[in-house]
Design a protein around this motif. Structure first.
Motif, short mmCIF file in Angstrom:
data_model
loop_
_atom_site.label_atom_id
_atom_site.label_comp_id
_atom_site.label_asym_id
_atom_site.label_seq_id
_atom_site.Cartn_x
_atom_site.Cartn_y
_atom_site.Cartn_z
N THR A 88 0.68 -1.18 -0.07
CA THR A 88 0.03 0.02 -0.10
C THR A 88 0.93 1.19 -0.05
OG1 THR A 88 -0.31 -0.19 2.53
CG2 THR A 88 -2.03 -1.17 1.13
N GLY A 92 0.35 3.75 -2.97
CA GLY A 92 -0.17 5.14 -2.43
C GLY A 92 1.01 6.13 -2.89
N LEU A 157 -4.58 4.75 0.96
CA LEU A 157 -3.65 3.65 0.95
C LEU A 157 -2.54 3.88 1.82
CD1 LEU A 157 -3.24 3.29 -2.76
CD2 LEU A 157 -4.08 1.70 -1.30
N ILE A 160 -3.85 2.81 5.28
CA ILE A 160 -3.90 1.44 5.50
C ILE A 160 -2.49 0.91 5.60
CG2 ILE A 160 -4.13 -0.81 4.19
CD1 ILE A 160 -6.49 0.49 2.73
N SER A 161 -1.49 1.43 4.99
CA SER A 161 0.04 1.36 5.26
C SER A 161 0.41 1.29 6.58
CB SER A 161 0.80 1.86 4.24
OG SER A 161 2.21 1.56 4.26
#
Length: 291
Positions: A88, A92, A157, A160-161
């Motif tokens: 991600t 991202g 993203l 989430i990372s």
């Protein structure tokens, strides 16, 4: 009794580790901003080069000791969290600036770890609540519509990372062999990273510069950076270790200006003040509670 040299040595290694952590963001943004490589291949090469470098370090460390089987080191949940973080991050950074991406990543790491600790029964103090609210407000502020607002998909993203890295950090807490477990997680992580590359095979795009960026990120910014950090973190207090990491988004933003030509906006300055200031309040509050 710590000497002036030992303090200087610790400071130097800590600085190198923070530069390495920020370097991951800078290298990833450089590779993906100009399509030097596709994000799936970047993730796989980063995992492979990180695994090879960590294995090399283990071989040097265990020359006169029994080797630790890598298939037994680490864990599959940790390896999957590591790949989610790396993948991600790669996807991202296609659409978000270096400093903003690092700030979202770091903010979500800290908030996710606090949320998980609450789930396990930790009750926040008043100051911890203030700090979390400030940090969260800084992240929300970045999404306020405007000319300098980051890409929503890039933001999601990177969030989430950050959550994945927070989970990975908590899964590895208390490891008796951090270097070996990290190497094991990287080795295991190469399998889902390879599957991810196959899923996005239609977007395959690999250039020499992209490969160089990915290998530098995996071997130096990740492999060497993590090894140095594990070596130095035992010499720092928990609060000191947490505070020094606040420098990573700032270093990444500076790298974005120097190497990628990205501007530092008022939006980033305000958001960074809220996010990093809020996290600092949480850290100091925990330090006061522990004393």
């Amino acid at each position: 009794m710590p000497t002036a040299f030992s303090h200087y040595h610790t400071f130097l290694l800590t600085t190198i580790a923070m530069l390495a952590f920020a370097g991951n963001s800078i290298l990833c943004r450089l590779a993906l901003k100009d399509d030097a490589i596709d994000p799936g291949s970047y993730t796989l090469l980063r995992m492979l080069s990180g695994a090879l470098f960590l294995i090399f370090l283990l071989v040097l460390k265990q020359r006169h000791k029994p080797a630790v089987p890598l298939f037994k080191a680490g864990s599959w949940p940790a390896a999957l969290a590591l790949v989610v973080y790396a993948a991600t991050l790669s996807f991202g950074y296609i659409s978000i600036d270096t400093g903003i991406g690092a700030l979202v990543l770091f903010g979500c790491v800290q908030i996710s770890m606090i949320a998980i600790s609450m789930f396990h029964g930790h009750r926040l103090t008043v100051w911890e609540v203030v700090g979390v609210v400030l940090a969260f407000a800084g992240l929300v502020y970045m999404l306020v519509p405007g000319q300098t607002a980051p890409s929503l998909m890039g933001f999601i993203l990177m969030a989430i990372s950050g959550i994945a890295w927070g989970v990975y950090t908590l899964l590895g807490r208390g490891s008796a062999n951090p270097l070996g477990d990290t190497a094991g997680n990287f080795v295991k992580g190469c399998i889902p990273a390879a599957i991810l590359t196959l899923v996005f095979i239609s977007e395959l795009n690999v250039t020499l510069s992209g490969v160089i960026y990915a290998v530098l990120s995996g071997a130096l910014a990740s492999g060497a950076g993590y090894a140095i950090w594990y070596a130095v973190v035992t010499k720092l207090g928990i609060s000191q270790a947490a505070v020094v990491q606040l420098s990573v988004p700032i270093i990444a933003a500076a790298g974005g200006v120097v190497f990628v030509g990205e501007p530092v906006t008022y939006r980033f300055i305000i958001a960074a003040t809220l996010v990093l200031g809020g996290i600092l309040i949480v850290i100091l509050s925990k330090q006061r509670g522990a004393s």
